[in-house]
Design a protein around this motif. Structure first.
Motif, PDB file in Angstrom:
ATOM      1  N   TRP A   1     -94.136   4.573 -64.868  1.00 20.74           N
ATOM      2  CA  TRP A   1     -95.278   3.973 -64.183  1.00 20.74           C
ATOM      3  C   TRP A   1     -95.451   4.517 -62.763  1.00 20.74           C
ATOM      4  CZ3 TRP A   1     -94.430   1.329 -59.648  1.00 20.74           C
ATOM      5  CH2 TRP A   1     -93.118   0.910 -59.407  1.00 20.74           C
TER       6      TRP A   1
ATOM      7  N   THR B   1    -105.948   9.319 -68.060  1.00 18.98           N
ATOM      8  CA  THR B   1    -104.728   8.637 -67.621  1.00 18.98           C
ATOM      9  C   THR B   1    -104.550   7.312 -68.357  1.00 18.98           C
ATOM     10  OG1 THR B   1    -104.948   9.661 -65.442  1.00 18.98           O
ATOM     11  CG2 THR B   1    -103.476   7.765 -65.616  1.00 18.98           C
TER      12      THR B   1
ATOM     13  N   TYR C   1    -101.301   6.159 -70.707  1.00 19.14           N
ATOM     14  CA  TYR C   1    -100.497   4.969 -70.447  1.00 19.14           C
ATOM     15  C   TYR C   1    -100.794   3.823 -71.406  1.00 19.14           C
ATOM     16  CZ  TYR C   1     -98.182   6.836 -66.349  1.00 19.14           C
ATOM     17  OH  TYR C   1     -97.377   7.577 -65.519  1.00 19.14           O
TER      18      TYR C   1
ATOM     19  N   LEU D   1     -97.927   7.367 -62.395  1.00 15.80           N
ATOM     20  CA  LEU D   1     -99.329   7.171 -62.764  1.00 15.80           C
ATOM     21  C   LEU D   1    -100.311   7.768 -61.745  1.00 15.80           C
ATOM     22  CD1 LEU D   1    -100.844   4.011 -64.395  1.00 15.80           C
ATOM     23  CD2 LEU D   1    -102.092   5.228 -62.613  1.00 15.80           C
TER      24      LEU D   1
ATOM     25  N   TRP E   1     -94.725   3.790 -70.224  1.00 14.96           N
ATOM     26  CA  TRP E   1     -94.695   2.867 -69.083  1.00 14.96           C
ATOM     27  C   TRP E   1     -93.424   2.968 -68.241  1.00 14.96           C
ATOM     28  CZ3 TRP E   1     -98.156   1.069 -66.167  1.00 14.96           C
ATOM     29  CH2 TRP E   1     -99.430   0.800 -66.662  1.00 14.96           C
TER      30      TRP E   1
END
Length: 290
Positions: A262, A249, A253, A265, A259
């Motif tokens: 986000w 992960t 990112y 995530l 991003w």
């Protein structure tokens, strides 16, 4: 070159949108072949489509193999029934094939109005997002792929021992590369992927199956993947799964281009954890070593 589009389906309602998008192509394909089961009658509304009924549900590899056997084209354009190709999709693949790329994977638009589908797309296809640069790849997925007939003749069919739809395309394209066929990624050959994974339970099922099937690929080509020894021991794989999920992960990112997603995530992290647990199951039941 004659271009044959091959689409697997298992009573997918989304096939309507896929076929409608093919009608809008700047360069129409020479033939469109839909393979599988269509008991809901989608293909009846598209007389230009040749439907190959498998009679019973089959794994994705078997369905695509039958599509290639039925096709008459010099190039097979693989497209999934939950994908909508851009208006120049056929033209872009054809241009790339003419330019000398015998195997081309196209870009995948990961945006989706549904949070779970969008997160699943990011976790699965971040390496093939539209923002990624063109160039060679280690493997390619078949939801957006063109392959010359002679490549199929060289490497053979997809491995039908992979159940469902997971791992068989990685195995097939790795075999191509190992046979000396370059794999090229072109992000301008665009499809929008709109999977039916619109709930958390759908994502869990998808990633458990992906881990179970893909561990065979990682074991089969362990040296190329640099698969560590512990990955073939289910207890260690489960124990270390949080660390593995965190590492992957973080790598995703670390690319600033992701991003904007986000909020996904935690889901991306969870998919990698579930993948490890599915892989552990694939080791325990012996599938990984087939």
């Amino acid at each position: 070159m004659k271009l044959s589009v091959i689409i697997p389906t298992l009573n997918n309602h989304t096939l309507t949108h896929t076929l409608a998008a093919l009608r809008l192509q700047s360069q129409p394909p020479d033939e469109i072949i839909v393979v599988g089961r269509d008991e809901i009658g989608v293909t009846a509304d598209f007389p230009e489509v040749r439907f190959v009924d498998t009679g019973e549900p089959m794994c994705a590899a078997a369905v695509r193999n039958r599509g290639m056997q039925a096709a008459s084209g010099d190039v097979f354009l693989f497209l999934d029934s939950d994908c909508r190709p851009a208006a120049d999709w056929v033209e872009t693949h054809g241009r790339g094939q003419t330019a000398g790329h015998p195997v081309i994977g196209g870009g995948i638009q990961i945006d989706d109005p549904n949070f779970w589908a969008r997160s699943d797309n990011l976790a699965m296809f971040h390496e093939f997002a539209l923002s990624q640069p063109a160039g060679s790849r280690f493997l390619l997925p078949t939801l957006n792929l063109s392959v010359r007939r002679e490549v199929w003749a060289q490497v053979g069919d997809m491995d039908e021992s992979f159940p469902g739809a997971a791992g068989e395309d990685s195995d097939w394209t790795i075999r191509m590369r190992r046979a000396g066929v370059p794999l090229y990624f072109d992000p301008t050959a665009v499809v929008r992927h709109a999977p039916a994974r619109t709930q958390w339970a759908d994502v869990v099922h998808h990633w458990r199956k992906s881990g179970h099937n893909n561990i065979r690929v990682r074991v089969r080509y362990a040296s190329e993947y640099s698969t560590p020894n512990f990955a073939q021991h289910p207890h260690w794989l489960r124990l270390l799964s949080p660390l593995i999920a965190t590492q992957i992960t973080a790598k995703i990112y670390a690319q600033n281009k992701f991003w904007p997603y986000w909020q996904s995530l935690p889901v991306v992290w969870a998919t990698k954890l579930i993948y490890c647990w599915g892989a552990a199951q694939g080791i325990e039941d012996g599938f990984a070593f087939g």
